[in-house]
Design an enzyme around this catalytic site. Structure first.
Site, short mmCIF file in Angstrom:
data_model
loop_
_atom_site.label_atom_id
_atom_site.label_comp_id
_atom_site.label_asym_id
_atom_site.label_seq_id
_atom_site.Cartn_x
_atom_site.Cartn_y
_atom_site.Cartn_z
N ASP A 1 0.82 -1.21 0.00
CA ASP A 1 0.00 0.00 0.00
C ASP A 1 0.85 1.26 0.00
O ASP A 1 0.48 2.28 -0.58
CB ASP A 1 -0.93 0.01 1.22
CG ASP A 1 -2.13 -0.93 1.04
OD1 ASP A 1 -2.28 -1.49 -0.07
OD2 ASP A 1 -2.91 -1.09 2.00
N ASN B 1 -4.80 8.63 1.05
CA ASN B 1 -5.20 8.00 2.31
C ASN B 1 -5.66 9.01 3.35
O ASN B 1 -6.80 8.97 3.80
CB ASN B 1 -4.03 7.20 2.90
CG ASN B 1 -4.20 5.70 2.74
OD1 ASN B 1 -5.11 5.25 2.06
ND2 ASN B 1 -3.33 4.94 3.37
N TYR C 1 -4.27 4.42 9.08
CA TYR C 1 -4.03 5.04 10.39
C TYR C 1 -5.35 5.30 11.11
O TYR C 1 -5.45 5.14 12.34
CB TYR C 1 -3.25 6.34 10.18
CG TYR C 1 -2.57 6.91 11.40
CD1 TYR C 1 -2.63 6.29 12.65
CD2 TYR C 1 -1.83 8.09 11.31
CE1 TYR C 1 -2.00 6.82 13.75
CE2 TYR C 1 -1.19 8.63 12.41
CZ TYR C 1 -1.29 7.99 13.63
OH TYR C 1 -0.65 8.53 14.72
#
Length: 243
Positions: free
Chosen positions: A24, A99, A142
């Protein structure tokens, strides 16, 4: 895909798909390097946990066959755009993220205080290790480890999750893709050094001090991901957790 991604967009003429070998993290670097180019991307997972990588090394031959025959789907993923503004407006940096955009403490064991505005209206002030603003794609990154919700990756929204907040009442909040979120470092405790770092997809870091802001909203750019498997993100998450 090699380590040197500079000039990637200068070599995409006639290219129908970019194949990324890695995890990723590599996919995030490619998303940054594409700089809004809409060529679709497919990932071959060389890492341990890959939510964006579609196939494993043993499936490469099958992947090539399906790409050549057109047996695949393309999923458009929302990206964020963050504008870092110094308190005197002398320095402005704008960066996209696939992200998340994270404002966190820098080189200190003390909490930072972050004033939050949504659409130019005061929302809250949070003392925490930091604040995560996540896309649906980043909800399994996260954001998830900080206790935030998992979101269907092709949705159009933003998730705000505090990192280890001082108050137990502070929880994740979901905002629409048309909302604009402003995070500002403010003084909360006289004995606290409020110095932060804003990070875009874990890279492109900018030092922040009192009065500095980062304005966040949906980017005009998208990231196009080639998909073979119709499994939902929840099925994939269950598989990753059990593996």
């Amino acid at each position: 895909m090699g380590n040197d991604l500079d000039g990637l967009t200068n070599n995409l003429e006639g290219i129908h798909c970019v194949i990324v070998m890695g995890g990723d993290g590599t996919m995030l670097r490619v998303a940054q390097a594409l700089k809004g180019n809409t060529v679709p991307v497919i990932g071959v997972n060389l890492g341990v946990v890959g939510f964006m990588t579609e196939v494993v090394v043993s499936e490469i031959d099958s992947m090539i066959d399906r790409l050549l025959s057109g047996d695949y789907m393309i999923e458009d993923r929302m990206m964020l755009s963050g504008k870092v503004i110094s308190k005197n407006n002398t320095k402005i940096n704008t960066v996209d993220a696939l992200n998340d955009i994270v404002l966190a403490r820098e080189n200190s064991l003390r909490l930072i205080a972050v004033r939050i505005e949504v659409n130019d209206k005061y929302f809250d002030t949070i003392e925490a290790d930091g604040i995560i603003i996540s896309t649906p794609t980043g909800s399994t990154s996260y954001n998830l480890s900080a206790g935030g919700p998992v979101v269907q990756p092709d949705a159009k929204l933003m998730v705000m999750t505090p990192i280890s907040p001082y108050s137990m009442s502070k929880r994740s909040v979901v905002f629409g893709a048309d909302d604009r979120i402003t995070l500002e470092l403010v003084e909360k405790r006289k004995d606290s050094e409020n110095i932060g770092l804003v990070s875009f997809d874990g890279a492109n870091n900018f030092h922040m001090e009192l009065g500095d802001k980062v304005e966040i909203g949906a980017s005009e750019n998208i990231f196009r991901l080639v998909k073979f498997d119709e499994a939902s993100v929840y099925e994939i998450l269950k598989k990753k957790i059990e593996s």
